[in-house]
Design an enzyme around this catalytic site. Structure first.
Site, PDB file in Angstrom:
ATOM      1  N   GLU B  43       0.813  -1.274  -0.112  1.00  0.00           N
ATOM      2  CA  GLU B  43      -0.044  -0.122   0.175  1.00  0.00           C
ATOM      3  C   GLU B  43       0.884   1.346   0.071  1.00  0.00           C
ATOM      4  OE1 GLU B  43      -2.380   0.191   3.428  1.00  0.00           O
ATOM      5  OE2 GLU B  43      -3.630   2.045   2.624  1.00  0.00           O
ATOM      6  N   LYS B 110      -9.349   3.248  -2.314  1.00  0.00           N
ATOM      7  CA  LYS B 110      -9.709   2.556  -1.102  1.00  0.00           C
ATOM      8  C   LYS B 110     -11.123   3.054  -0.340  1.00  0.00           C
ATOM      9  CE  LYS B 110      -7.083   1.305   3.214  1.00  0.00           C
ATOM     10  NZ  LYS B 110      -5.879   1.887   4.067  1.00  0.00           N
ATOM     11  N   CYS B 146      -5.981  -3.074   1.954  1.00  0.00           N
ATOM     12  CA  CYS B 146      -5.642  -3.281   3.332  1.00  0.00           C
ATOM     13  C   CYS B 146      -6.980  -3.415   3.980  1.00  0.00           C
ATOM     14  CB  CYS B 146      -4.925  -2.054   3.975  1.00  0.00           C
ATOM     15  SG  CYS B 146      -4.002  -2.390   5.556  1.00  0.00           S
TER      16      CYS B 146
END
Lengths: 540, 540
Positions: B43, B110, B146
């Site tokens: 990430e 994200k 994540c």
């Protein structure tokens, strides 16, 4: 039609839910006795602001609900507007509520949660989605909370729902010029959506934040008509009256506008006083070097705590000028504080002699300067341990920025009043303070600044002149300007590069610095979260 | 159908956007040469993780876009999956992108932004709202980042959109047992929405965070089939193959599972090594007291940096036991590090004599103990200044919690390997380390712990036994249990009350403590944001 609204600008200590609950009842009862129809408290009255991770403790819900229950039980015949956190289905909201005669007549969840600069509200709260209007004494009101007033949506929707008076409760920390920004913003919102707006703010020091109060009312013509003082607890009742031209304030009252110097000085005094008093210290002890930073700090300490709670210590060594000794002592006498002289020579030279075998024939360097500073720190901390006084640190923002300070030396201490005050402002504040009565000897202001850790040392041997230094710091730290942009603005590239590098590589020192009052657009602390370890290169 | 996916578990230093861009190209070229079809990075590869307020700098956008341009220009015939921040219309997104032969074939923002514990992503980023699937080599892929994998939505929607392999890039810091939690979570998600999932994580120390790597692949039957080592940079190519039972890993490989002790020890070594190396220190110097904390710290330092970069200093005074002198010296010989003995008597007594007139006839108290500790701090910092070595602090989590440490004394230092390690774990780690080869003399482990600042002093004179202390600390700090809950669990109310009070009132010390490796569910630091000044009363 008219209504009497009390603005309750008092301290509500963070975390003291039980005490704050009791305080709300007492103040509400007083307001009612004095003829108010409504009393308005600041944001998160119950917990104080900001409660930080105390909001995560499981008993928060029960503690808050007990405090609210107590307020309701009092069944006071006055509308009480308070802020509190409410847990619902595992989510937490930052709310405002109106209690009247023991009943909840309105409640509202904050819609805009600040999560920038010093704020972390999204760490704790979910945002509300509903407009809240309610009628009281036949008048249609709206509730909003702090950040809501900085957007156009909440006021617009409240206005469209028919509200005529907006009760906006706040936890808005001070920074230079904040009062003017708030007045302008609320006036702008009201000029679009003409509701009279009652803005109530906290007034307290809370760790690195200072809340200045400065509560006010804007009438429905977008004019400031009623202001409470800054940096003072205050309680005032405004009478709002409906006229042909909208809601106006009948008993108009405006506090005189403070100069930036006065406002800033008051912020430093409030921050220090609340930190020392709330944490139960009998007083403070500080190193007095004969320089401007410690001289201004001593004046602030005396104004915050009284002369009998301040102790100054001069810790001379061979580089200490005679003038420094004279001025430190002179100021101590002027302020009427206890003053001690503790030379560091014996202890410093003993330390040097123990270290000599390891140092070998390495030349004298900054090590010996830091050792002097650290011995002074050790002395001050020993006095603190023995006498119970908190050590007041005296470094300014310029020094904190470029690391012109000794970690565990002059950076020792529990709190730093000047932490966010650039050196150029230290001078302005000393001059302003003297204009109110001499507190800083004139020669301390006019002599060239020196750390006095080496022969004939001057700050300007190591740093550019403070007006240049402070300008670069403000550009890089507060305004995020790049090296290229700063050079384009007319600064020397080498000088600017060096300053930026110093700011970057001294994050580790700042991380271990004591708390201090934040007063600028961006202070070091929770306001500026930089990694210690990073590879960002100065440039664009 | 099959595909060869390289997992690139390398260090990407925070803020070094230019360097990280170059590194991505080099690694991608290597992967391509070794026959991989796709290479996956962690990430925010470009900026490192977490970049904190560097994300607010105006040149971020241009710097990142130049780095991306450089990667595209390389036109490598391999799908490169990287993380980067993207600014769009004044908003910032935490994104993942796939570049193939210079073209962007997919990009994704994200959806779930962590803003709890150590995370502040809502300070910087807006959340994405779209699912991203793309086809590569005829295979339908999804991108997630994540936190997305800890919710059920993103994987479900990707699965419903037809994805068969989910590329999940991570910046997931280590804490005890984290590997098992990650494996269980990803397996759970895959068992609901059967996409093979490639999980790539950072491996680096970054200030208080340590990222352990431990990248892995879960096949579409929710089984862990491929793991990279923890606490090591690693590069492996997995061959995923479509079979009747879904996507499986042809070249299955599983690293041996580490014991908690080994995992934890590695975390401390990695955190320290990266802090010291990245910040350019030639080595570390630490005070060796003959006690367990400094002994374990010395062992960790040697494992992190090598014996030639570690220097131990024994600074005895009259309360130092003969055994302490012997064991400190014995361990230094055992580890092969430079060792010096610098008695503090002369400097300490000189300081005492200077302070005597102010102390008057006040009795000896904790002041004199702190003075000893601070003189040692002064010595260590002087060595650090003169020799360039960083001072390694050696306090453990139990001490940090209750303030059993001297601010500006034994708390002096740049970094603390044991900061988040409870004392009971200090013993376990020393024993584990010895099981790999003797590094901590046995007697140091078996003798009762003492600060040796007063005659016959033992830690247990001031504190409850460490197993009780650590249990209470874990309950109050990590699990937010109240005093009442702790008493209900069987602890003495007075003991528990005292510990909780100590934890509360020592926040000011922790605020000035050096950074250290976070390894528990909740470390002191950005993980636990308590006010210094507060009125929360222990109880429920």
């Amino acid at each position: 039609m008219s209504i009497r609204i009390a603005l309750a600008q008092y301290r509500f200590p963070v975390g003291d839910i039980e005490g704050n609950g009791t305080k709300i009842i007492e103040i509400a009862a007083k307001a009612q006795k004095q003829g108010a129809d409504m009393v308005v408290f600041p944001e998160l009255t119950i917990t104080g602001y900001p409660p930080e991770d105390l909001l995560l403790r499981p008993s928060l819900k029960a503690r808050v609900s007990d405090a609210l229950e107590q307020i309701k039980q009092a069944k006071l015949p006055i509308a009480i507007v308070i802020g509190y956190p409410e847990a619902q289905e595992g989510k937490l909201y930052n709310k405002s509520m109106v209690i009247y005669q023991g009943d909840i007549i309105a409640d509202y969840a904050k819609q805009h949660l600040p999560n920038y600069q010093v704020f972390d509200e999204k760490r704790y709260f979910q945002k509300g989605t509903q407009t809240c209007t309610f009628e009281f004494k036949g008048i249609p009101f709206a509730l909003t909370i702090c950040e809501d007033i900085w957007y156009e949506g909440p006021a617009r929707r409240a206005y469209e729902a028919g509200a005529q008076i907006n009760i906006n409760i706040n936890g808005s920390p001070y920074n230079i010029d904040r009062t003017a920004q708030r007045h302008a913003q609320v006036a702008k919102v009201v000029s679009q959506w003409p509701m009279a707006t009652v803005y109530v703010n906290h007034m307290t020091g809370q760790d690195e934040l200072v809340f200045d109060g400065g509560s006010f009312i804007v009438d429905s013509n977008a004019k400031i008509r009623f202001t409470l003082p800054s940096f003072k607890e205050a309680f005032e009742i405004a009478e709002l009256e409906q006229t042909e031209s909208g809601w106006c304030v009948k008993n108009e009252q405006l506090c005189p506008k403070l100069s930036i110097e006065e406002e800033l000085y008051n912020a430093l005094v409030t921050g220090l006083a609340d930190y020392v008093n709330r944490n139960g210290f009998p007083g403070v002890v500080l190193g007095m070097s004969g320089g401007i930073d410690s001289a201004l700090s001593a004046a602030i300490a005396v104004d915050a705590l009284g002369a009998d709670r301040v102790m100054g210590v001069m810790m001379p060594y061979q580089y200490t000028a005679k003038m420094s000794l004279e001025d430190a002592e002179g100021q101590a006498k002027l302020l009427g504080i206890r003053y001690e002289v503790l030379p560091i020579a014996e202890a410093f030279e003993a330390a040097q002699s123990t270290l000599a075998p390891v140092f070998g024939d390495r030349p004298v360097d900054v090590t010996e300067q830091n050792m002097q500073s650290r011995m002074r720190g050790l002395f001050l901390m020993s006095l603190s341990n023995k006498l119970g006084y908190m050590v007041l640190t005296t470094g300014n923002k310029s020094e904190m920025a470029v690391g012109y300070a000794t970690l565990y030396g002059d950076m020792c201490g529990g709190y730093n009043a000047l932490k966010d005050v650039p050196k150029t402002w230290v001078y302005k504040l000393a001059q302003w303070r003297n204009s109110q009565g001499l507190a800083v000897p004139e020669r301390v202001i006019t002599r060239p600044p020196s750390a006095e850790l080496a022969p004939d040392q001057l700050d300007e041997d190591s740093l550019p002149p403070y007006d240049i230094l402070d300008d670069i710091i403000e550009r890089y730290v507060e305004r995020d300007e790049s090296l290229d942009a700063i050079v384009e603005a007319g600064f020397d590239r080498d000088v600017a590069y060096r300053i930026i590098r110093l700011i970057d590589i001294n994050e580790y020192k700042r991380r271990q610095a004591p708390e201090g009052v934040r007063v600028t657009q961006r202070g070091f602390g929770r306001d500026r979260r930089y990694p210690i370890t990073h590879g960002w290169k100065p440039g664009r």
